[in-house]
Write a protein that holds these residues in place. Structure first.
Motif, PDB file in Angstrom:
ATOM      1  N   SER A 164       0.958  -1.115  -0.143  1.00 25.69           N
ATOM      2  CA  SER A 164      -0.115   0.080  -0.164  1.00 25.69           C
ATOM      3  C   SER A 164       0.974   1.221   0.081  1.00 25.69           C
ATOM      4  O   SER A 164       2.076   1.073   0.434  1.00 25.69           O
ATOM      5  CB  SER A 164      -0.905  -0.058   1.137  1.00 25.69           C
ATOM      6  OG  SER A 164      -1.934  -1.132   1.323  1.00 25.69           O
ATOM      7  N   TRP A 207     -13.903  -4.601  -4.879  1.00 25.21           N
ATOM      8  CA  TRP A 207     -13.483  -4.424  -3.426  1.00 25.21           C
ATOM      9  C   TRP A 207     -13.298  -5.297  -2.694  1.00 25.21           C
ATOM     10  O   TRP A 207     -12.423  -5.561  -1.897  1.00 25.21           O
ATOM     11  CB  TRP A 207     -14.231  -3.215  -2.955  1.00 25.21           C
ATOM     12  CG  TRP A 207     -13.830  -2.870  -1.481  1.00 25.21           C
ATOM     13  CD1 TRP A 207     -12.734  -2.210  -1.059  1.00 25.21           C
ATOM     14  CD2 TRP A 207     -14.537  -3.297  -0.226  1.00 25.21           C
ATOM     15  NE1 TRP A 207     -12.892  -2.058   0.368  1.00 25.21           N
ATOM     16  CE2 TRP A 207     -13.946  -2.692   0.920  1.00 25.21           C
ATOM     17  CE3 TRP A 207     -15.934  -3.978  -0.351  1.00 25.21           C
ATOM     18  CZ2 TRP A 207     -14.412  -2.882   2.131  1.00 25.21           C
ATOM     19  CZ3 TRP A 207     -16.311  -4.100   1.175  1.00 25.21           C
ATOM     20  CH2 TRP A 207     -15.643  -3.484   2.164  1.00 25.21           C
ATOM     21  N   LEU A 210     -10.844  -8.550  -4.596  1.00 23.18           N
ATOM     22  CA  LEU A 210      -9.463  -8.251  -4.509  1.00 23.18           C
ATOM     23  C   LEU A 210      -8.501  -8.363  -3.460  1.00 23.18           C
ATOM     24  O   LEU A 210      -7.395  -7.882  -3.441  1.00 23.18           O
ATOM     25  CB  LEU A 210      -9.520  -6.938  -5.803  1.00 23.18           C
ATOM     26  CG  LEU A 210      -9.529  -7.234  -7.322  1.00 23.18           C
ATOM     27  CD1 LEU A 210      -9.508  -6.182  -8.052  1.00 23.18           C
ATOM     28  CD2 LEU A 210      -9.118  -8.389  -7.610  1.00 23.18           C
ATOM     29  N   ALA A 211      -9.498  -7.805  -2.401  1.00 23.22           N
ATOM     30  CA  ALA A 211      -8.587  -7.564  -1.099  1.00 23.22           C
ATOM     31  C   ALA A 211      -7.685  -8.584  -0.749  1.00 23.22           C
ATOM     32  O   ALA A 211      -6.752  -8.737   0.304  1.00 23.22           O
ATOM     33  CB  ALA A 211      -9.448  -7.576   0.032  1.00 23.22           C
ATOM     34  N   TRP A 213      -5.523 -10.279  -2.566  1.00 25.82           N
ATOM     35  CA  TRP A 213      -4.364 -10.201  -3.438  1.00 25.82           C
ATOM     36  C   TRP A 213      -3.746  -8.445  -2.821  1.00 25.82           C
ATOM     37  O   TRP A 213      -4.327  -7.660  -2.972  1.00 25.82           O
ATOM     38  CB  TRP A 213      -4.321 -10.207  -4.718  1.00 25.82           C
ATOM     39  CG  TRP A 213      -4.786 -11.302  -5.494  1.00 25.82           C
ATOM     40  CD1 TRP A 213      -3.877 -12.318  -5.806  1.00 25.82           C
ATOM     41  CD2 TRP A 213      -6.102 -11.752  -5.517  1.00 25.82           C
ATOM     42  NE1 TRP A 213      -4.486 -13.186  -6.072  1.00 25.82           N
ATOM     43  CE2 TRP A 213      -5.738 -13.087  -6.121  1.00 25.82           C
ATOM     44  CE3 TRP A 213      -7.396 -11.379  -5.342  1.00 25.82           C
ATOM     45  CZ2 TRP A 213      -6.824 -13.925  -6.397  1.00 25.82           C
ATOM     46  CZ3 TRP A 213      -8.444 -12.315  -5.981  1.00 25.82           C
ATOM     47  CH2 TRP A 213      -8.233 -13.521  -6.175  1.00 25.82           C
ATOM     48  N   ASP A 214      -2.357  -8.547  -2.593  1.00 27.62           N
ATOM     49  CA  ASP A 214      -1.747  -7.372  -2.156  1.00 27.62           C
ATOM     50  C   ASP A 214      -1.468  -6.395  -3.311  1.00 27.62           C
ATOM     51  O   ASP A 214      -0.355  -6.836  -3.927  1.00 27.62           O
ATOM     52  CB  ASP A 214      -0.765  -7.433  -1.284  1.00 27.62           C
ATOM     53  CG  ASP A 214      -0.069  -6.412  -0.757  1.00 27.62           C
ATOM     54  OD1 ASP A 214      -0.399  -5.290  -1.049  1.00 27.62           O
ATOM     55  OD2 ASP A 214       1.037  -6.316  -0.146  1.00 27.62           O
ATOM     56  N   ASN A 219      -5.757  -1.608  -4.226  1.00 25.78           N
ATOM     57  CA  ASN A 219      -6.688  -1.736  -3.304  1.00 25.78           C
ATOM     58  C   ASN A 219      -7.158  -0.599  -2.491  1.00 25.78           C
ATOM     59  O   ASN A 219      -8.282  -0.528  -2.450  1.00 25.78           O
ATOM     60  CB  ASN A 219      -6.133  -2.796  -2.089  1.00 25.78           C
ATOM     61  CG  ASN A 219      -5.580  -4.195  -2.759  1.00 25.78           C
ATOM     62  OD1 ASN A 219      -4.511  -4.544  -2.600  1.00 25.78           O
ATOM     63  ND2 ASN A 219      -6.578  -4.723  -3.311  1.00 25.78           N
ATOM     64  N   GLN A 220      -6.468   0.366  -2.393  1.00 26.78           N
ATOM     65  CA  GLN A 220      -6.620   1.597  -1.779  1.00 26.78           C
ATOM     66  C   GLN A 220      -7.494   2.551  -2.710  1.00 26.78           C
ATOM     67  O   GLN A 220      -8.687   3.159  -2.226  1.00 26.78           O
ATOM     68  CB  GLN A 220      -5.479   2.219  -1.325  1.00 26.78           C
ATOM     69  CG  GLN A 220      -4.680   1.775  -0.305  1.00 26.78           C
ATOM     70  CD  GLN A 220      -3.335   2.584  -0.283  1.00 26.78           C
ATOM     71  OE1 GLN A 220      -2.413   2.440  -1.005  1.00 26.78           O
ATOM     72  NE2 GLN A 220      -3.296   3.348   0.862  1.00 26.78           N
ATOM     73  N   THR A 223     -11.323   1.050  -2.512  1.00 21.66           N
ATOM     74  CA  THR A 223     -11.831   1.369  -1.485  1.00 21.66           C
ATOM     75  C   THR A 223     -12.611   2.929  -1.642  1.00 21.66           C
ATOM     76  O   THR A 223     -13.748   3.296  -1.334  1.00 21.66           O
ATOM     77  CB  THR A 223     -11.009   1.283  -0.253  1.00 21.66           C
ATOM     78  OG1 THR A 223     -10.598   0.270   0.216  1.00 21.66           O
ATOM     79  CG2 THR A 223     -11.800   1.968   1.206  1.00 21.66           C
ATOM     80  N   ASP A 275      -9.497 -11.898   6.834  1.00 25.08           N
ATOM     81  CA  ASP A 275      -9.766 -10.901   5.797  1.00 25.08           C
ATOM     82  C   ASP A 275     -11.116 -10.825   5.417  1.00 25.08           C
ATOM     83  O   ASP A 275     -11.650  -9.783   5.107  1.00 25.08           O
ATOM     84  CB  ASP A 275      -8.891 -11.112   4.659  1.00 25.08           C
ATOM     85  CG  ASP A 275      -7.213 -10.728   4.908  1.00 25.08           C
ATOM     86  OD1 ASP A 275      -7.272  -9.945   5.913  1.00 25.08           O
ATOM     87  OD2 ASP A 275      -6.481 -11.297   4.189  1.00 25.08           O
ATOM     88  N   ARG A 279     -13.775  -7.415   5.778  1.00 24.58           N
ATOM     89  CA  ARG A 279     -14.540  -6.797   4.536  1.00 24.58           C
ATOM     90  C   ARG A 279     -16.103  -6.899   5.002  1.00 24.58           C
ATOM     91  O   ARG A 279     -16.621  -5.760   4.632  1.00 24.58           O
ATOM     92  CB  ARG A 279     -14.233  -7.484   3.473  1.00 24.58           C
ATOM     93  CG  ARG A 279     -12.676  -7.315   3.019  1.00 24.58           C
ATOM     94  CD  ARG A 279     -12.627  -5.858   2.112  1.00 24.58           C
ATOM     95  NE  ARG A 279     -11.406  -5.569   1.887  1.00 24.58           N
ATOM     96  CZ  ARG A 279     -10.859  -4.587   1.207  1.00 24.58           C
ATOM     97  NH1 ARG A 279     -11.723  -4.325   0.290  1.00 24.58           N
ATOM     98  NH2 ARG A 279      -9.438  -4.182   1.288  1.00 24.58           N
TER      99      ARG A 279
END
Length: 379
Positions: A164, A207, A210-211, A213-214, A219-220, A223, A275, A279
């Motif tokens: 991130s 959203w 795909l959380a 996978w980094d 990812n941000q 969101t 995770d 979510r």
């Protein structure tokens, strides 16, 4: 109170507690802290470690999605997005987002540079291990992704890699990504008019899935776009938020705490599912937050404080600079040796930081309102 007034006040009531939640999350950290070169870990404090997990379950990750939702809802509220209106909105966001973003990231950089002064060498003995890069690319990166910026920290062997991207003032990633979404609002406006809830649902699926996978900044951004678009959809399509959200009142009151508790349990017993649970917890948390806010207002248990609501953004953009320092100061003063003593220090650090920032905000608003408007984008 009319439905529109209740809707508006419910959103305003959320602003201050959401900022305090972010502050508390950044103060309560399982990573512990370092003072005078000594690392203080929570690994040997099971009570405080467990409380941190409960905080993670009930609070972590909740505030920023709700802020994105509110931002999207307010952006399109009562308008047709013409070219002129869009330009006007951009000019306004220049003052309320971009200028504070640059100022407080610069302050965060200076806050770290001060530690390199010889007079602070005893307080920050590890700062000598940090290398500096003042090249133009590094300076610019500091305002986008601080990991590639001015300060080059030594790599720890067992460090968990997180792709991130955060600016030097970490909470301002919300402002950075909000500005990106705002630039895309003409496209969002057209899409939301023609696809209704299907586009928002699609973003929600992305959203959620795909959380796992980094994907770093992607990812941000998901969101940001999902929750902003969700709020925008309700404004663009003139949805009655009171009616839409109140249908899920009982469900949110049950499932939000249940999912939070399941998340805490998953940390111990089935971490692979944590995770997914988180979510779901964040998603339901939006309904929970708005419904509890509306319920508190309709039952006259509390009312909106214009002062606290207006101070929320100031607290959000400044707290990361001083919360850790207050924690260390209180630890130095009280020297706790037990779990409960350490917990009291952490709670006190949150309270002291909030009170201090409210005092600073009050003084700025009273004596230098023009200056406050520049550095915080609002009075």
């Amino acid at each position: 109170m009319s439905r529109n007034d209740l809707r508006s006040q419910s959103l305003d009531l959320l602003r201050f507690p959401l900022a305090v939640v972010v502050l508390a999350i950044h103060t309560f950290s399982t990573e512990g802290f370092t003072m005078h070169g000594v690392e203080y870990s929570l690994d040997n404090m099971p009570v405080l470690l467990e409380i941190n997990r409960f905080i993670d379950g009930f609070l972590r990750g909740q505030s920023v999605p709700i802020y994105f939702f509110i931002s999207g809802f307010v952006f399109f509220l009562g308008i047709d997005l013409t070219k002129e209106k869009y330009i006007q909105k951009l000019k306004n966001r220049l003052k309320t987002l971009l200028i504070p973003y640059v100022i407080w990231n610069a302050v965060a950089v200076l806050w770290v540079l001060v530690r390199f002064l010889p007079c602070f060498s005893s307080l920050f003995p590890n700062i000598g291990k940090v290398q500096l890069d003042f090249s133009l690319p590094a300076i610019l990166e500091t305002f986008w992704n601080a990991k590639e910026g001015i300060f080059i920290y030594p790599i720890v062997a067992d460090e968990v890699v997180n792709n991130s991207t955060y600016p030097q003032n970490v909470p301002l990633w919300f402002v950075r990504d909000l500005m990106i979404v705002v630039l895309c609002t003409p496209i969002l406006y057209k899409v939301l008019q023609h696809t209704r809830h299907y586009f928002v649902a699609g973003l929600g699926v992305l959203w959620f899935t795909l959380a796992y996978w980094d994907l770093g900044h992607i990812n941000q951004l998901l969101t940001a776009f999902f929750f902003f678009s969700w709020g925008s959809y309700m404004s663009v399509n003139k949805k009655d938020m009171m009616q839409e959200f109140s249908r899920f009142f009982k469900g949110s009151m049950i499932f939000y705490p249940l999912l939070a508790l399941l998340f805490v349990a998953s940390v111990h017993y089935f971490p692979d599912a944590s995770d997914t649970i988180k979510r779901l917890n964040v998603f339901v948390g939006l309904f929970f937050a708005y419904n509890i806010s509306a319920w508190l207002l309709t039952h006259r248990i509390c009312k909106v404080s214009p002062f606290l609501a207006s101070s929320s953004f100031f607290i959000y953009i400044t707290h990361i600079l001083i919360a850790g320092e207050f924690l260390k100061l209180l630890f130095f003063i009280f020297r706790p040796v037990t779990d409960w003593g350490m917990l009291s220090v952490y709670v006190s650090a949150v309270v002291v930081t909030v009170v201090f920032l409210l005092l600073i905000f009050y003084l700025l608003r009273r004596y230098t309102p023009s200056f406050l408007k520049i550095i915080a984008g609002r009075k």
